[in-house]
Scaffold this active site. Structure first.
Site, PDB file in Angstrom:
ATOM      1  N   LYS B  78      -1.016   7.417 -15.920  1.00  0.00           N
ATOM      2  CA  LYS B  78      -1.527   8.228 -14.802  1.00  0.00           C
ATOM      3  C   LYS B  78      -2.049   9.557 -15.342  1.00  0.00           C
ATOM      4  CE  LYS B  78      -0.175  10.011 -10.214  1.00  0.00           C
ATOM      5  NZ  LYS B  78       0.916  10.151  -9.225  1.00  0.00           N
ATOM      6  N   SER B 158      -0.259   8.690  -4.464  1.00  0.00           N
ATOM      7  CA  SER B 158      -1.301   9.213  -5.324  1.00  0.00           C
ATOM      8  C   SER B 158      -1.551   8.359  -6.564  1.00  0.00           C
ATOM      9  CB  SER B 158      -0.953  10.628  -5.779  1.00  0.00           C
ATOM     10  OG  SER B 158       0.213  10.622  -6.599  1.00  0.00           O
ATOM     11  N   SER B 182       4.491   8.485  -3.921  1.00  0.00           N
ATOM     12  CA  SER B 182       3.276   8.223  -4.704  1.00  0.00           C
ATOM     13  C   SER B 182       3.373   7.078  -5.691  1.00  0.00           C
ATOM     14  CB  SER B 182       2.847   9.488  -5.453  1.00  0.00           C
ATOM     15  OG  SER B 182       2.201  10.366  -4.562  1.00  0.00           O
TER      16      SER B 182
END
Lengths: 485, 491
Positions: B78, B158, B182
């Protein structure tokens, strides 16, 4: 004694509280491993944490906590076993995180007190409100480029203790005595080097004026005063300004003001209206600081004899007056020097006198300090010994002292080399006295006619012939005996 | 080569160790898949050269008998994790081109375990969002689409890029971070396992901070076993993070015994929210039955402050974010837009550098911390947060784990909710309470809705209860036998 400002409408009293920022002596910063040395090239002592790079996290430096707690203990203050680091949020180019990590509602140290020593020998107790730990910001350099500002982050993240007093001071003397005392304490315990010129200590003065007995007036804050002299000047100038404003029908605005030593004025930096809203909140990157009793005990045990304790001991054990004792304990080196000299001399009062008057006078004049003294404590002790055993007179001793200051030679050596040994042999002095009386009939008859004031002239003649080496007591006695007899 | 893409992380690990495949082969297959699925926009930065070099080194270590727990496994990172020498953007324009000189602890742990980096995955800007639509680098398409439709759906957020990459076989697994859901919400939307461990399990050092008291890294994988393996490599005490837990990392994989007999599973009644789709209600009931069938005891519990969790979260998280994001000021790194003075430079930089959602949260956060509002908002929210945590503590008196839905809906269309922030925030209604309490929560793909879109069930455990969570999740996974495949997938 409080300073009184004589205004047109009467006498005004000054009320002051100080916030002193003291840089903690530590190898690394409050929340990072970067070095803290003064004078490094710009941005050489900056870690990723200090530069607030993305994802960087603060880790509390235990040594800084220890020094904060020791300082709190030296200020006879409450140590809070639980304290919290908070973020003080504001934007500035030399504040990389966009917030300063400080302590807000829960500081590590609570209320305490400091005894200040005033010139008249009296003491006064000044209340301590709190001591908290916080990070310093970096430095903006506005004079390196015509249109740009440069940022030096060497100081960014350096550990500071903010020591906040209660509004207990009433004069510039008290304020400067307070700063000197704090400086003395932190230097004793080694938590701060107290070096104001290098920015290791600086003070903000909260100041207001009022008529005697009236409630407190509106205060202004004088920021970042970095010498005792500036603190004094700023207070005197600001207090007078406030009285003038009030007596002129105006009002004091609560604001931050900057002291300009060149222009000799204070001027507004920012008013309460445009003061920052710092949006304090507990720093979620740090856990609350929990201290154990054993840690606090260890801090307490590590404290040396503090200035007040030492002063009391000097007064009790050496019979010194409060003022002399206060001067001698102001820093540890002086106190140790004194104790060594007193021991060598076998007379503490004389040692105190020679150190505070003769030695300090000469050091001052030479623009140096005790650390660079050409005369050792042992040498002062030896000199006093020579006076006490009548080897030299007090007057000669001062000449010897000058020579010692010049050459660092032992006093005994100087006395020997220059033949300054006092003449105490009554027979030798008597023959000189006899010669003088025989050769100065006019003065002798004048003296005997009632002008006894001429005795000093006769003493002078003897001293002249002996290059000052004759024992003044013996000379006096012989002259009197022969002139009067 | 395509067969390799269907291997789970655990299977690939075993084949690598048995030398049936090489790390270079596996990595090349994934690099190829990454190219094939580029249209999904899973990655902000692809690092194929780095991947090949790392894979080669992995093969050497395997040959030398020195394979780590993640040896040779190609993963997506990420783009909230700072990676040394590789652009790290946090999905924001303000960090475009920012290349750290340091490596986050979690990513370093993974490299130390032998993992191979394929690239940096897309995410909502500064991890603020539940759709991946707030990314400056564009939204991510969910590899799943509704049956009979080719309308693009969000992968959640997210960690949307990570979710889409793993689902589309453009990574064997990926890291996520979870502040209010997330990891778990996008895992649910993309038919994956997403595991947010106990707050403090994984170091936050080197992860771009959103809300420090909530942010927590975790794995996003295709199976529960994969999550157990990957979390083991990610977790561990880190002296550089003061909130890191100083506890040993258990052998999470060993916790997957498949035996939950006698385990008490709590069903919190407050999670039965208004207008919950029937599909989700039914799946939840089904999950309860699966637990019972496996020998667990199911008990009703109450978490009375649940309804305050979302408003509490949307005070605490923005408050911390408003302060955490102050460092993006154009002075030292990232974007700078000049102005006539310092303040104007700040304004220009932050206006150009932050997107609307980030600006909104910075404003909310600034507001709730302001003098005169602090007590009414931030302080009150902290008090409620304590009560929410207490609710969970009380529940642990009655049960070992909680079972809830992960999300109140399946994946929505990319153009559906973007204009309504509050509707968007409701995505996190089931995930936020565990975040506020710092508890481990896992989303397991458990079924599909009427349109064939994946739905997840969430298991929440007590602090440091990862092993029990994983064990029950494994049982749930087996019972559910989730077999849906995304429409858009590398082959």
């Amino acid at each position: 004694m409080g300073d009184i400002i004589k205004g047109e409408t009467g006498d005004w009293e000054i009320v002051m509280g100080l916030e002193v920022h003291a840089q903690i002596t530590s190898k690394s910063k409050l929340f990072s491993g970067a070095a803290t040395n003064f004078g490094g090239d710009p941005n050489e002592q900056v870690s990723l944490v200090d530069a607030a790079m993305p994802g960087m996290l603060p880790v509390l430096n235990a040594e800084c906590v220890r020094q904060g707690v020791r300082t709190g203990l030296a200020l006879k203050a409450q140590i809070n076993k639980r304290s919290v680091f908070a973020r003080k949020n504001y934007f500035y180019a030399d504040l990389p995180q966009g917030y300063q990590i400080s302590q807000y509602e829960e500081p590590v140290v609570g209320e305490g007190e400091v005894q200040i020593d005033l010139a008249d020998g009296t003491s006064k107790s000044i209340g301590i409100e709190r001591l908290h730990l916080e990070q310093d910001a970096g430095k903006s350099l506005h004079d390196q480029h015509p249109s740009k500002s440069y940022i030096d982050l060497n100081r960014s993240g350096v550990a500071l203790m903010e020591i906040v007093s209660k509004p207990d001071m009433r004069s510039a003397d008290e304020a400067t005595a307070y700063v000197n005392k704090l400086r003395s304490i932190v230097r004793y315990i080694g938590s701060c080097d107290g070096n104001m010129a290098e920015g290791s200590m600086r003070a903000d003065v909260n100041i207001s004026v009022r008529k005697a007995g009236e409630p407190m007036g509106t205060r202004t804050e004088l920021k970042n005063l970095n010498s005792v002299r500036f603190i004094r000047q700023a207070i005197e100038i600001e207090a007078k300004r406030q009285v003038k404003v009030i007596e002129g029908g105006g009002e004091i605005t609560q604001e931050t003001r900057l002291f300009d030593p060149t222009k000799g004025e204070t001027r507004s930096m920012r008013s309460k209206e445009d003061a920052h809203d710092y949006r304090y909140f507990p720093d979620p990157d740090l856990l609350p600081l929990e201290l154990e009793d054993a840690f606090i005990d260890e801090c307490l045990k590590s404290l040396p004899e503090l200035p007040d304790e030492k002063k009391a001991r000097f007064m009790a054990d050496y019979g010194l007056g409060a003022y002399d004792a206060g001067v001698l304990v102001a820093d540890q080196e002086t106190a140790a020097y004194f104790e060594e000299a007193a021991k060598a001399a076998g007379d503490a009062k004389l040692a105190a006198n020679w150190i505070t008057v003769e030695l300090f006078g000469r050091l001052n004049k030479a623009g140096t300090d005790l650390g660079d003294s050409p005369i050792s404590a042992k040498q002062i002790g030896e000199l006093i010994g020579l006076i006490k055993d009548d080897t030299i007179s007090g007057k000669i001793a001062k000449d010897v002292f000058d020579e010692m200051f010049e050459t660092s030679k032992d006093p005994g050596v100087i006395v020997e080399e220059k033949g300054l040994k006092q003449i105490t042999d009554t027979g030798a002095i008597e023959s000189i006295v006899d010669d003088i009386i025989a050769n100065n009939e006019g003065q002798v008859s004048a003296y005997r006619g009632g002008k006894t004031g001429l005795l000093g002239w006769f003493v002078g003649q003897v001293m002249k012939q002996t290059q000052g080496k004759a024992n003044p007591g013996v000379v006096n006695k012989l002259l009197k005996d022969k002139l009067d007899g | 080569m395509s067969d390799m893409l269907t291997l789970t992380l655990a299977e690939a690990r075993d084949k690598l160790r048995a030398k049936e495949i090489t790390a270079v082969e596996l990595t090349d297959a994934y690099l190829n898949a990454m190219e094939q699925t580029r249209d999904l926009n899973c990655y902000i930065t692809e690092t194929p050269e780095k991947a090949r070099a790392m894979a080669k080194a992995s093969d050497e270590r395997i040959a030398a008998g020195k394979a780590g727990a993640m040896e040779g496994l190609p993963i997506g990172m990420k783009d909230l994790f700072c990676t040394n020498g590789v652009q790290s953007t946090a999905g924001s324009h303000i960090l475009e081109g920012f290349t750290p000189t340091y490596e986050s602890t979690v990513s370093q742990n993974l490299w130390d375990a032998g993992a191979v980096m394929l690239g940096k995955t897309n995410l909502d800007e500064f991890a603020m969002g539940s759709s991946n639509l707030t990314s400056y680098y564009g939204g991510v398409k969910n590899p799943y689409t509704k049956a009979g439709s080719n309308q693009s759906l969000v992968p959640g957020g997210s960690s949307g890029g990570s979710a889409a990459a793993v689902a589309a076989h453009a990574a064997i697994a990926a890291t996520g971070t979870d502040t209010g859901g997330s990891i778990r919400q996008p895992a649910a939307f993309a038919g994956l396992v997403g595991f947010k461990p106990t707050y403090g399990r994984c170091s936050r050092w080197g992860i771009v901070a959103f809300a420090s008291s909530l942010d927590q890294a975790g794995p996003m994988t295709r199976t529960v076993r994969d999550s157990a393996i990957m979390l083991g490599a990610m977790a561990g005490f880190d002296a550089k993070d003061s909130t890191s837990l100083d506890v040993a990392v258990p052998d999470f994989e060993a916790a997957l015994t498949g035996d939950i007999r006698g385990m008490k599973i709590g069903i919190p009644k407050e999670y039965r929210v208004e207008n919950m789709p029937a599909d989700i209600e039914a799946l939840w009931k089904q999950g309860i039955e699966w637990m019972k069938d496996a020998g667990a005891e199911v008990v009703d519990v109450t978490l009375p402050h649940t309804k305050y969790a979302l408003p509490t979260y949307y005070i605490v998280a923005p408050a911390e974010a408003s302060s955490n994001l102050a460092r993006y000021d154009g002075v030292r790194f990232g974007l700078r837009v000049e102005g006539k003075d310092l303040n104007e430079m700040y304004e220009n930089t932050r206006a150009a550098g932050f997107g609307a959602e980030v600006r909104r949260r910075v404003l909310i956060g600034t507001y709730v911390l302001s003098a005169g509002y602090y007590d009414a908002y931030y302080l009150k929210a902290q008090k409620v947060r304590t009560k929410i945590a207490q609710d969970f503590k009380n529940a642990w008196g009655q049960c070992d784990l909680l079972l809830t839905p992960t999300t109140p809906s399946a994946a929505f269309a990319m153009d559906e909710k973007i204009d309504d922030p509050v509707a968007m925030y409701l995505n996190d209604v089931f995930t936020v309470p565990a975040s506020l309490a710092g508890l481990p929560g896992i989303s397991v793909p458990a079924g599909v809705d009427k349109d064939g879109l994946p739905l997840g069930l969430q298991l929440i455990g007590p602090a440091m209860g990862e092993e029990a969570v994983l064990r029950a999740a494994g049982v749930l996974e087996t019972a559910a036998g989730f077999s849906a495949k995304p429409a858009l997938m590398a082959a």
